[in-house]
Design a protein around this motif. Structure first.
Motif, PDB file in Angstrom:
ATOM      1  N   ASP A  11       1.495  -1.446  -0.186  1.00  0.00           N
ATOM      2  CA  ASP A  11      -0.289   0.135   0.238  1.00  0.00           C
ATOM      3  C   ASP A  11       0.898   1.293   0.416  1.00  0.00           C
ATOM      4  O   ASP A  11       1.357   1.199   0.560  1.00  0.00           O
ATOM      5  CB  ASP A  11      -1.204   0.278   1.286  1.00  0.00           C
ATOM      6  CG  ASP A  11      -2.096  -1.048   1.160  1.00  0.00           C
ATOM      7  OD1 ASP A  11      -1.984  -1.574   0.085  1.00  0.00           O
ATOM      8  OD2 ASP A  11      -2.053  -1.478   2.026  1.00  0.00           O
ATOM      9  N   VAL A  12       0.778   2.157  -0.595  1.00  0.00           N
ATOM     10  CA  VAL A  12       0.764   3.303  -0.879  1.00  0.00           C
ATOM     11  C   VAL A  12       0.671   4.267   0.256  1.00  0.00           C
ATOM     12  O   VAL A  12      -0.762   4.439  -0.475  1.00  0.00           O
ATOM     13  CB  VAL A  12       1.366   4.000  -2.236  1.00  0.00           C
ATOM     14  CG1 VAL A  12       2.511   5.511  -2.111  1.00  0.00           C
ATOM     15  CG2 VAL A  12       2.139   2.534  -2.708  1.00  0.00           C
ATOM     16  N   TRP A  13       0.455   5.458   0.677  1.00  0.00           N
ATOM     17  CA  TRP A  13       0.242   6.343   1.303  1.00  0.00           C
ATOM     18  C   TRP A  13       1.036   8.479   0.600  1.00  0.00           C
ATOM     19  O   TRP A  13       2.020   8.201   0.833  1.00  0.00           O
ATOM     20  CB  TRP A  13       0.488   7.168   3.005  1.00  0.00           C
ATOM     21  CG  TRP A  13      -1.057   5.778   3.274  1.00  0.00           C
ATOM     22  CD1 TRP A  13      -1.515   6.937   4.020  1.00  0.00           C
ATOM     23  CD2 TRP A  13      -1.065   4.581   3.549  1.00  0.00           C
ATOM     24  NE1 TRP A  13      -2.674   5.472   4.383  1.00  0.00           N
ATOM     25  CE2 TRP A  13      -2.136   4.152   4.343  1.00  0.00           C
ATOM     26  CE3 TRP A  13      -0.205   3.902   3.263  1.00  0.00           C
ATOM     27  CZ2 TRP A  13      -2.450   2.997   4.548  1.00  0.00           C
ATOM     28  CZ3 TRP A  13      -0.653   2.493   3.525  1.00  0.00           C
ATOM     29  CH2 TRP A  13      -1.426   1.604   4.165  1.00  0.00           C
ATOM     30  N   TYR A  14       0.148   8.677   0.204  1.00  0.00           N
ATOM     31  CA  TYR A  14       0.450   9.945  -0.373  1.00  0.00           C
ATOM     32  C   TYR A  14      -0.129  11.001   0.595  1.00  0.00           C
ATOM     33  O   TYR A  14      -0.661  11.432   1.395  1.00  0.00           O
ATOM     34  CB  TYR A  14      -0.575  10.618  -1.387  1.00  0.00           C
ATOM     35  CG  TYR A  14      -0.046  11.609  -2.520  1.00  0.00           C
ATOM     36  CD1 TYR A  14       1.227  11.567  -2.949  1.00  0.00           C
ATOM     37  CD2 TYR A  14      -0.772  12.550  -2.782  1.00  0.00           C
ATOM     38  CE1 TYR A  14       1.827  12.643  -4.295  1.00  0.00           C
ATOM     39  CE2 TYR A  14       0.332  13.617  -2.677  1.00  0.00           C
ATOM     40  CZ  TYR A  14       1.541  13.321  -4.143  1.00  0.00           C
ATOM     41  OH  TYR A  14       1.346  14.529  -5.030  1.00  0.00           O
ATOM     42  N   VAL A  15       1.421  12.029   0.984  1.00  0.00           N
ATOM     43  CA  VAL A  15       0.921  13.075   1.756  1.00  0.00           C
ATOM     44  C   VAL A  15       0.368  13.872   1.396  1.00  0.00           C
ATOM     45  O   VAL A  15       1.920  14.226   0.622  1.00  0.00           O
ATOM     46  CB  VAL A  15       2.173  12.811   2.835  1.00  0.00           C
ATOM     47  CG1 VAL A  15       2.835  13.737   4.140  1.00  0.00           C
ATOM     48  CG2 VAL A  15       3.198  11.947   3.596  1.00  0.00           C
ATOM     49  N   THR A  16      -0.063  14.626   1.595  1.00  0.00           N
ATOM     50  CA  THR A  16      -0.633  15.623   1.069  1.00  0.00           C
ATOM     51  C   THR A  16      -1.369  16.945   1.983  1.00  0.00           C
ATOM     52  O   THR A  16      -2.304  16.015   3.304  1.00  0.00           O
ATOM     53  CB  THR A  16      -1.412  15.749  -0.209  1.00  0.00           C
ATOM     54  OG1 THR A  16      -1.887  17.169  -0.768  1.00  0.00           O
ATOM     55  CG2 THR A  16      -2.425  14.891  -0.042  1.00  0.00           C
ATOM     56  N   THR A  17      -2.020  17.693   2.176  1.00  0.00           N
ATOM     57  CA  THR A  17      -3.261  18.457   2.975  1.00  0.00           C
ATOM     58  C   THR A  17      -3.477  19.355   1.560  1.00  0.00           C
ATOM     59  O   THR A  17      -4.865  20.048   1.574  1.00  0.00           O
ATOM     60  CB  THR A  17      -2.155  19.448   3.479  1.00  0.00           C
ATOM     61  OG1 THR A  17      -1.301  20.532   2.665  1.00  0.00           O
ATOM     62  CG2 THR A  17      -2.160  19.008   4.604  1.00  0.00           C
ATOM     63  N   SER A  18      -3.160  19.366   0.178  1.00  0.00           N
ATOM     64  CA  SER A  18      -3.789  20.465  -0.529  1.00  0.00           C
ATOM     65  C   SER A  18      -5.355  19.635  -2.113  1.00  0.00           C
ATOM     66  O   SER A  18      -4.677  17.780  -1.544  1.00  0.00           O
ATOM     67  CB  SER A  18      -2.990  20.691  -1.741  1.00  0.00           C
ATOM     68  OG  SER A  18      -2.600  19.687  -2.605  1.00  0.00           O
ATOM     69  N   LYS A  19      -6.178  20.145  -2.189  1.00  0.00           N
ATOM     70  CA  LYS A  19      -7.401  19.764  -2.808  1.00  0.00           C
ATOM     71  C   LYS A  19      -6.280  19.320  -4.281  1.00  0.00           C
ATOM     72  O   LYS A  19      -6.513  17.342  -4.227  1.00  0.00           O
ATOM     73  CB  LYS A  19      -7.586  20.716  -3.947  1.00  0.00           C
ATOM     74  CG  LYS A  19      -9.567  20.079  -4.025  1.00  0.00           C
ATOM     75  CD  LYS A  19     -10.009  21.627  -4.666  1.00  0.00           C
ATOM     76  CE  LYS A  19     -11.190  20.933  -5.871  1.00  0.00           C
ATOM     77  NZ  LYS A  19     -12.275  21.659  -6.386  1.00  0.00           N
ATOM     78  N   GLY A  20      -6.084  19.685  -5.116  1.00  0.00           N
ATOM     79  CA  GLY A  20      -4.867  19.123  -6.153  1.00  0.00           C
ATOM     80  C   GLY A  20      -4.183  17.618  -5.417  1.00  0.00           C
ATOM     81  O   GLY A  20      -3.745  16.657  -6.235  1.00  0.00           O
ATOM     82  N   GLY A  21      -3.389  17.510  -4.295  1.00  0.00           N
ATOM     83  CA  GLY A  21      -2.880  16.196  -3.976  1.00  0.00           C
ATOM     84  C   GLY A  21      -3.978  15.377  -3.613  1.00  0.00           C
ATOM     85  O   GLY A  21      -3.867  14.405  -4.038  1.00  0.00           O
ATOM     86  N   PHE A  22      -4.949  15.690  -2.814  1.00  0.00           N
ATOM     87  CA  PHE A  22      -6.278  14.393  -2.542  1.00  0.00           C
ATOM     88  C   PHE A  22      -6.382  14.137  -4.147  1.00  0.00           C
ATOM     89  O   PHE A  22      -6.860  13.008  -4.373  1.00  0.00           O
ATOM     90  CB  PHE A  22      -7.124  15.099  -1.909  1.00  0.00           C
ATOM     91  CG  PHE A  22      -7.102  15.606  -0.833  1.00  0.00           C
ATOM     92  CD1 PHE A  22      -7.956  14.132   0.266  1.00  0.00           C
ATOM     93  CD2 PHE A  22      -6.064  16.284  -0.078  1.00  0.00           C
ATOM     94  CE1 PHE A  22      -7.722  14.068   1.392  1.00  0.00           C
ATOM     95  CE2 PHE A  22      -6.525  16.144   1.418  1.00  0.00           C
ATOM     96  CZ  PHE A  22      -6.571  15.235   2.088  1.00  0.00           C
TER      97      PHE A  22
END
Length: 168
Positions: A11-22
């Motif tokens: 599994d991979v987790w992408y770290v983001t807080t932005s709408k574009g990142g989500f």
């Protein structure tokens, strides 16, 4: 990679807080690891909706992607004690990240401005963006995160807490 993983796919987790990142994480089939940095739970809920839609648009099951939320945490039956034990180290923690962030943005703030920002940030985190208080109060905050679409919460106590208080 050592040791070798047991499962064939990690599994991979992408770290983001932005709408574009989500959106990127959803399109890519990644899980999301996020925090309430500059946003609140209603705003996070909007980002999670973007994530679920991006997964669906990519032909993925929108509900199988995980959203993990990091939240500063300290739980104890005595709310007054929680406030007493958390305030000084958490404000110091906020100050230690605020000053470099402002410097990186080319902003020089007076001590009074920094103090006001630290006080505001502390109050916000303590009341709405962390999990601080009695088990009942913390349970309510967990429920609000769940209602926003969060699947998992990563509890963070690494903000300078006295080790004996954490153990208690």
């Amino acid at each position: 990679v050592y040791p070798r993983p047991v499962q064939s796919d990690l599994d991979v987790w992408y770290v983001t807080t932005s709408k574009g990142g989500f959106e990127h994480a959803g399109r890519s089939g990644y899980n999301v690891f996020t925090m309430l940095y500059g946003i609140d739970l209603p705003e996070l809920s909007k980002n999670i909706s973007v994530y679920r839609k991006a997964r669906q648009d990519a032909g993925l099951d929108p509900e199988t992607g995980k959203v993990s939320l990091m939240m500063h945490t300290f739980v104890h039956p005595d709310m007054e004690w929680v406030q007493k034990v958390v305030e000084v180290p958490f404000k110091k923690y906020i100050r230690s990240s605020l000053i470099p962030h402002m410097a990186a943005a080319g902003k020089e703030l007076s001590r009074e401005e920094i103090d006001r920002m630290v006080d505001y940030s502390y109050a916000r985190y303590f009341q709405t963006s962390g999990i601080f208080g009695t088990p009942q109060q913390c349970s309510e905050q967990v429920d609000m995160a769940r209602n926003a679409g969060v699947n998992e919460i990563a509890f963070l106590q690494d903000f300078g807490m006295d080790y004996s208080a954490v153990i208690e």
